[in-house]
Design a protein around this motif. Structure first.
Motif, PDB file in Angstrom:
ATOM      1  N   VAL A 180      51.052  57.966  37.145  1.00  0.00           N
ATOM      2  CA  VAL A 180      51.432  57.319  35.681  1.00  0.00           C
ATOM      3  C   VAL A 180      52.815  56.897  35.800  1.00  0.00           C
ATOM      4  O   VAL A 180      53.002  55.466  35.771  1.00  0.00           O
ATOM      5  N   ILE A 181      53.869  57.366  36.465  1.00  0.00           N
ATOM      6  CA  ILE A 181      55.049  56.745  36.755  1.00  0.00           C
ATOM      7  C   ILE A 181      55.328  55.795  37.608  1.00  0.00           C
ATOM      8  O   ILE A 181      55.658  54.771  37.551  1.00  0.00           O
ATOM      9  N   PHE A 182      54.294  55.995  38.773  1.00  0.00           N
ATOM     10  CA  PHE A 182      54.285  54.980  39.883  1.00  0.00           C
ATOM     11  C   PHE A 182      53.435  53.951  39.250  1.00  0.00           C
ATOM     12  O   PHE A 182      54.016  52.698  39.591  1.00  0.00           O
ATOM     13  N   ALA A 183      52.684  53.871  38.218  1.00  0.00           N
ATOM     14  CA  ALA A 183      51.914  52.764  37.870  1.00  0.00           C
ATOM     15  C   ALA A 183      52.960  51.895  36.745  1.00  0.00           C
ATOM     16  O   ALA A 183      52.766  50.606  36.735  1.00  0.00           O
ATOM     17  N   VAL A 184      53.966  52.516  36.361  1.00  0.00           N
ATOM     18  CA  VAL A 184      54.722  51.758  35.864  1.00  0.00           C
ATOM     19  C   VAL A 184      55.870  51.474  36.509  1.00  0.00           C
ATOM     20  O   VAL A 184      56.594  50.209  36.127  1.00  0.00           O
ATOM     21  N   TYR A 185      56.365  51.967  37.462  1.00  0.00           N
ATOM     22  CA  TYR A 185      57.379  51.809  38.311  1.00  0.00           C
ATOM     23  C   TYR A 185      57.172  50.338  39.095  1.00  0.00           C
ATOM     24  O   TYR A 185      58.031  49.531  39.154  1.00  0.00           O
ATOM     25  N   ILE A 186      55.927  50.120  39.558  1.00  0.00           N
ATOM     26  CA  ILE A 186      55.715  48.926  40.220  1.00  0.00           C
ATOM     27  C   ILE A 186      56.016  47.756  39.352  1.00  0.00           C
ATOM     28  O   ILE A 186      56.651  46.665  39.766  1.00  0.00           O
ATOM     29  N   PRO A 187      55.452  47.701  38.255  1.00  0.00           N
ATOM     30  CA  PRO A 187      55.536  46.351  37.158  1.00  0.00           C
ATOM     31  C   PRO A 187      56.954  46.114  37.101  1.00  0.00           C
ATOM     32  O   PRO A 187      57.543  45.107  36.906  1.00  0.00           O
ATOM     33  N   LEU A 188      57.594  47.395  36.717  1.00  0.00           N
ATOM     34  CA  LEU A 188      59.088  47.295  36.549  1.00  0.00           C
ATOM     35  C   LEU A 188      60.008  46.408  37.594  1.00  0.00           C
ATOM     36  O   LEU A 188      60.854  45.787  37.373  1.00  0.00           O
ATOM     37  N   VAL A 189      59.741  47.162  38.896  1.00  0.00           N
ATOM     38  CA  VAL A 189      60.262  46.319  39.761  1.00  0.00           C
ATOM     39  C   VAL A 189      60.112  45.097  40.156  1.00  0.00           C
ATOM     40  O   VAL A 189      60.980  44.052  40.341  1.00  0.00           O
ATOM     41  N   ALA A 190      58.704  44.465  39.922  1.00  0.00           N
ATOM     42  CA  ALA A 190      58.383  43.129  39.781  1.00  0.00           C
ATOM     43  C   ALA A 190      59.142  42.309  38.850  1.00  0.00           C
ATOM     44  O   ALA A 190      59.500  41.218  39.166  1.00  0.00           O
ATOM     45  N   VAL A 191      59.343  42.641  37.657  1.00  0.00           N
ATOM     46  CA  VAL A 191      60.023  42.171  36.600  1.00  0.00           C
ATOM     47  C   VAL A 191      61.418  42.293  36.885  1.00  0.00           C
ATOM     48  O   VAL A 191      61.973  41.111  36.802  1.00  0.00           O
ATOM     49  N   ALA A 192      62.044  43.316  37.571  1.00  0.00           N
ATOM     50  CA  ALA A 192      63.461  43.203  37.990  1.00  0.00           C
ATOM     51  C   ALA A 192      63.786  42.187  38.736  1.00  0.00           C
ATOM     52  O   ALA A 192      64.794  41.354  38.714  1.00  0.00           O
ATOM     53  N   LEU A 193      62.897  41.980  39.695  1.00  0.00           N
ATOM     54  CA  LEU A 193      63.239  40.887  40.708  1.00  0.00           C
ATOM     55  C   LEU A 193      63.217  39.505  40.325  1.00  0.00           C
ATOM     56  O   LEU A 193      63.623  38.648  40.573  1.00  0.00           O
ATOM     57  N   TYR A 194      62.260  39.208  39.191  1.00  0.00           N
ATOM     58  CA  TYR A 194      61.907  37.901  38.815  1.00  0.00           C
ATOM     59  C   TYR A 194      62.642  37.553  37.502  1.00  0.00           C
ATOM     60  O   TYR A 194      62.604  36.277  37.258  1.00  0.00           O
ATOM     61  N   ALA A 205      56.173  37.626  46.476  1.00  0.00           N
ATOM     62  CA  ALA A 205      56.657  38.638  45.592  1.00  0.00           C
ATOM     63  C   ALA A 205      56.971  39.929  46.760  1.00  0.00           C
ATOM     64  O   ALA A 205      58.268  40.187  46.778  1.00  0.00           O
ATOM     65  N   LEU A 206      55.990  40.094  47.673  1.00  0.00           N
ATOM     66  CA  LEU A 206      56.326  41.042  48.910  1.00  0.00           C
ATOM     67  C   LEU A 206      57.660  40.252  49.541  1.00  0.00           C
ATOM     68  O   LEU A 206      58.473  41.267  49.856  1.00  0.00           O
ATOM     69  N   ALA A 207      57.642  39.089  49.865  1.00  0.00           N
ATOM     70  CA  ALA A 207      58.847  38.639  50.631  1.00  0.00           C
ATOM     71  C   ALA A 207      60.117  38.765  49.798  1.00  0.00           C
ATOM     72  O   ALA A 207      61.134  39.240  50.484  1.00  0.00           O
ATOM     73  N   VAL A 208      60.134  38.364  48.390  1.00  0.00           N
ATOM     74  CA  VAL A 208      61.326  38.648  47.748  1.00  0.00           C
ATOM     75  C   VAL A 208      61.772  40.140  47.760  1.00  0.00           C
ATOM     76  O   VAL A 208      62.876  40.510  47.754  1.00  0.00           O
ATOM     77  N   ALA A 209      60.772  40.959  47.681  1.00  0.00           N
ATOM     78  CA  ALA A 209      61.090  42.636  47.638  1.00  0.00           C
ATOM     79  C   ALA A 209      61.595  42.716  49.016  1.00  0.00           C
ATOM     80  O   ALA A 209      62.764  43.675  48.896  1.00  0.00           O
ATOM     81  N   ILE A 216      65.603  44.159  48.847  1.00  0.00           N
ATOM     82  CA  ILE A 216      65.464  45.614  49.041  1.00  0.00           C
ATOM     83  C   ILE A 216      65.795  46.207  50.330  1.00  0.00           C
ATOM     84  O   ILE A 216      66.647  46.959  50.609  1.00  0.00           O
ATOM     85  N   LEU A 217      65.303  45.452  51.392  1.00  0.00           N
ATOM     86  CA  LEU A 217      65.477  46.216  52.702  1.00  0.00           C
ATOM     87  C   LEU A 217      66.653  46.303  53.280  1.00  0.00           C
ATOM     88  O   LEU A 217      67.397  46.868  53.775  1.00  0.00           O
TER      89      LEU A 217
END
Length: 221
Positions: A106-120, A150-154, A158-159
């Motif tokens: 559940v946490i992982f399912a919430v975390y991914i959209p949160l990271v996506a929003v944070a980046l954009y 999105a993957l490129a931006v991440a 992050i890297l």
């Protein structure tokens, strides 16, 4: 050397990145203003892709002031969400049986959209005028619209920071780069993908190879 030569353009661009980097660091130091300074940074790097040039101090503080309230509210919401997820993750160890595994997903399912929003979200605030929740929704839309971007931006975002934190031997070198132009260069690289996503939503008319807004320097749907 003639004005406008390749050498002048390269060093002029590098000077802009260094100035933007310094402005972002200084304006983020109070922490609460980090959202507004990040929006201003992306406003400038998006404008560099759009127009090819910026007035660093004028454009940075123009966006900083115009988007301060909205960006600060979003920043507070993002920090609060991050703290909440962290606390929930720490609480998993106290859950009995399979409950911890279920809540992990559940946490992982919430975390991914949160990271996506944070980046954009801050580039989206920099580029468009709208209500706060609409901008947050649009940020998520832009993230999922082109997964490759999105993957490129991440990776770009992050890297390098991860490498900085785990490589103790080269940490001083990495730190110097971050302090000089690391943050602004990362934003500029991210903005290449952002501008390709944002450009179709702008009212443009082509003049040669240049795009001109109906309201110069204003980004809006």
């Amino acid at each position: 050397m003639k004005p406008g030569s390749l050498f002048d353009r390269i060093f002029g661009f590098l000077g802009q990145l260094i100035a933007l980097n310094l402005l972002w660091i200084v304006c983020s130091l109070p922490v609460i203003t980090a959202g507004a300074s990040t929006t201003a940074l992306f406003y400038c790097t998006l404008k560099l892709h759009k127009d090819g040039d910026i007035r660093v101090f004028h454009d940075f503080f123009k966006s900083f002031k115009q988007n301060f309230r909205q960006s600060t509210l979003i920043w507070i919401l993002m920090v609060a969400a991050g703290i909440f997820i962290y606390m929930e993750k720490e609480a998993l160890a106290t859950m009995p049986g399979s409950m911890s595994q279920i809540f992990y997903y559940v946490i992982f399912a919430v975390y991914i959209p949160l990271v996506a929003v944070a980046l954009y979200v801050f580039p989206t605030v920099a580029a468009f005028e709208n209500k706060t929740m609409t901008l947050i929704t649009n940020a998520f839309y832009f993230a999922v619209k082109h997964i490759g971007y999105a993957l490129a931006v991440a990776v770009i975002t992050i890297l390098p920071m991860t490498m900085t934190l785990v490589d103790a031997k080269l940490f001083p070198v990495y730190l110097l780069i971050w302090l000089m132009f690391g943050f602004s260069l990362t934003a500029y690289a991210d903005s290449w993908f952002m501008w390709k996503l944002f450009k179709p939503y702008f009212k443009e008319e082509e003049e040669g190879h240049h795009y001109v807004d109906t309201e110069p320097d204003q980004y809006a749907f």
